[in-house]
Design a protein around this motif. Structure first.
Motif, PDB file in Angstrom:
ATOM      1  N   ALA A 186     -20.985  19.750 -21.787  1.00  0.00           N
ATOM      2  CA  ALA A 186     -19.580  19.684 -22.783  1.00  0.00           C
ATOM      3  C   ALA A 186     -18.376  19.070 -21.818  1.00  0.00           C
ATOM      4  O   ALA A 186     -18.464  19.195 -20.604  1.00  0.00           O
ATOM      5  N   PHE A 187     -17.708  18.223 -22.722  1.00  0.00           N
ATOM      6  CA  PHE A 187     -16.444  17.812 -22.034  1.00  0.00           C
ATOM      7  C   PHE A 187     -15.279  18.326 -22.398  1.00  0.00           C
ATOM      8  O   PHE A 187     -15.056  18.695 -23.696  1.00  0.00           O
ATOM      9  N   LEU A 188     -14.544  18.724 -21.601  1.00  0.00           N
ATOM     10  CA  LEU A 188     -13.304  19.455 -21.934  1.00  0.00           C
ATOM     11  C   LEU A 188     -12.365  18.506 -22.211  1.00  0.00           C
ATOM     12  O   LEU A 188     -11.563  17.966 -21.163  1.00  0.00           O
ATOM     13  N   GLY A 189     -11.776  18.486 -23.360  1.00  0.00           N
ATOM     14  CA  GLY A 189     -10.622  17.583 -23.686  1.00  0.00           C
ATOM     15  C   GLY A 189     -10.784  17.125 -25.066  1.00  0.00           C
ATOM     16  O   GLY A 189     -11.517  17.833 -26.039  1.00  0.00           O
ATOM     17  N   MET A 216     -21.138  18.498 -26.347  1.00  0.00           N
ATOM     18  CA  MET A 216     -19.931  19.397 -26.773  1.00  0.00           C
ATOM     19  C   MET A 216     -18.560  18.846 -26.512  1.00  0.00           C
ATOM     20  O   MET A 216     -18.441  18.149 -25.421  1.00  0.00           O
ATOM     21  N   ILE A 217     -17.791  18.846 -27.475  1.00  0.00           N
ATOM     22  CA  ILE A 217     -16.257  18.530 -27.098  1.00  0.00           C
ATOM     23  C   ILE A 217     -15.453  19.724 -27.216  1.00  0.00           C
ATOM     24  O   ILE A 217     -15.312  20.474 -28.343  1.00  0.00           O
ATOM     25  N   ASN A 218     -14.946  20.180 -26.120  1.00  0.00           N
ATOM     26  CA  ASN A 218     -14.322  21.396 -25.850  1.00  0.00           C
ATOM     27  C   ASN A 218     -12.644  21.256 -25.587  1.00  0.00           C
ATOM     28  O   ASN A 218     -12.414  21.129 -24.631  1.00  0.00           O
ATOM     29  N   PRO A 219     -11.917  21.034 -26.812  1.00  0.00           N
ATOM     30  CA  PRO A 219     -10.556  20.925 -26.781  1.00  0.00           C
ATOM     31  C   PRO A 219      -9.700  22.020 -26.572  1.00  0.00           C
ATOM     32  O   PRO A 219     -10.109  23.262 -27.125  1.00  0.00           O
ATOM     33  N   SER A 220      -8.379  22.047 -26.161  1.00  0.00           N
ATOM     34  CA  SER A 220      -7.442  23.055 -26.380  1.00  0.00           C
ATOM     35  C   SER A 220      -7.183  23.448 -27.608  1.00  0.00           C
ATOM     36  O   SER A 220      -7.098  22.163 -28.627  1.00  0.00           O
ATOM     37  N   LEU A 249     -22.786  16.925 -32.663  1.00  0.00           N
ATOM     38  CA  LEU A 249     -21.788  17.700 -31.346  1.00  0.00           C
ATOM     39  C   LEU A 249     -21.325  18.813 -31.975  1.00  0.00           C
ATOM     40  O   LEU A 249     -20.901  19.119 -33.102  1.00  0.00           O
ATOM     41  N   LYS A 250     -21.048  19.742 -31.014  1.00  0.00           N
ATOM     42  CA  LYS A 250     -20.264  21.246 -31.233  1.00  0.00           C
ATOM     43  C   LYS A 250     -18.933  21.136 -30.633  1.00  0.00           C
ATOM     44  O   LYS A 250     -18.667  20.226 -29.847  1.00  0.00           O
TER      45      LYS A 250
END
Length: 290
Positions: free
Chosen positions: A205-208, A224-228, A251-252
């Protein structure tokens, strides 16, 4: 969230749901409910990234934990969020002359001397900073699942390979764990790309929040794309869901850090796949009522 919803939602997150004809209608509703991840353990109720926080979350009925990994001066991986020991330990008292108290400037033995609980509450006095190995063993003992963040990889060259080595040594790179119990993430795209290159079977997962136009490029190495939560809307989540990741699944999106009912309901309405929270019980209750 009841047990069936947890099981169905977790499987859906990792692309492994199999529905029987008799359960399709019931399961469809459950799939729409986001997974809830305990951020740094149940860190609103116990000192973050510690074994008590993991145990607290397990006792509250949560299966997914998020944690942060950094490296000591002598090469030990430890579970800690900040690159400094100052905020969550008594390092200033124990080692007063060693400002700015960076993790990378202390040995594992020195860090093991620190109190990582008293800052949170006297009830947790004497709690220690766990090594990654100790943390993994507790997660396994509790039958929990792990969203592991490689923190500040630019400070620790080679930390991706070292982290994977610990995970492998502790049995977390077998099919059973890879199929539904482990996600590795980072704010660094290069770090996520490295994990995918070294261990292609690992869910990453990428944080952003990459630009929509860049999502296909990220999909070459992340699942995964894990944004704020404050950076997204429903249209962005929909755009992410339209892109296929490296394992042939869409993608999740796991969003962070949501700690109140109103925002939990809002991001659930965006159709995110998961919500990372310091107060997972608050989020769980909000989703039940929505």
């Amino acid at each position: 969230m009841h047990a069936r919803a947890v099981a169905v939602t977790t499987a859906a997150l990792l692309g492994a749901t199999v529905l029987s004809p008799t359960s399709e209608v019931r399961a469809a509703a459950a799939v729409e409910r986001p997974l809830v991840v305990a951020h740094r353990g149940a860190c609103a109720y116990a000192p973050e990234n510690t074994l008590p926080a993991v145990d607290k979350a397990a006792g509250m009925g949560f299966s997914w934990m998020e944690n942060d990994v950094q490296r000591t001066k002598d090469g030990e991986l430890v579970v800690l969020h900040d690159d400094s020991l100052r905020r969550t330990t008594d390092v200033e008292k124990v080692f007063p002359g060693r400002a700015p108290w960076k993790v990378k400037d202390f040995t594992a033995a020195e860090i093991a001397r620190l109190d990582a609980g008293s800052w949170f509450s006297p009830a947790y006095a004497g709690t220690r900073v766990p090594t990654l190995d100790q943390y993994m063993r507790r997660i396994e003992h509790n039958h929990e699942k792990l969203l592991l963040e490689i923190k500040n990889p630019e400070l620790y060259p080679g930390i991706e390979q070292q982290t994977l080595k610990v995970l492998g040594r502790d049995g977390w790179l077998d099919h059973r764990h890879l199929a539904g119990r482990l996600i590795v993430q980072s704010f660094s795209a290069d770090s996520v790309r490295t994990v995918h290159r070294l261990a292609p079977a690992v869910t990453t997962a990428f944080l952003g929040r990459p630009a929509t136009a860049d999502l296909k490029r990220y999909a070459g190495f992340t699942d995964m794309i894990n944004p704020s939560y404050g950076t997204i809307r429903a249209d962005y989540v929909s755009a992410v869901h339209k892109v296929t990741g490296p394992h042939g699944k869409r993608l999740k999106v796991l969003t962070w850090t949501v700690d109140d009912a109103a925002h939990a309901r809002t991001v659930a309405g965006y159709r995110v796949d998961g919500i990372i929270s310091d107060r997972p019980d608050v989020v769980r209750a909000a989703l039940k009522d929505s």
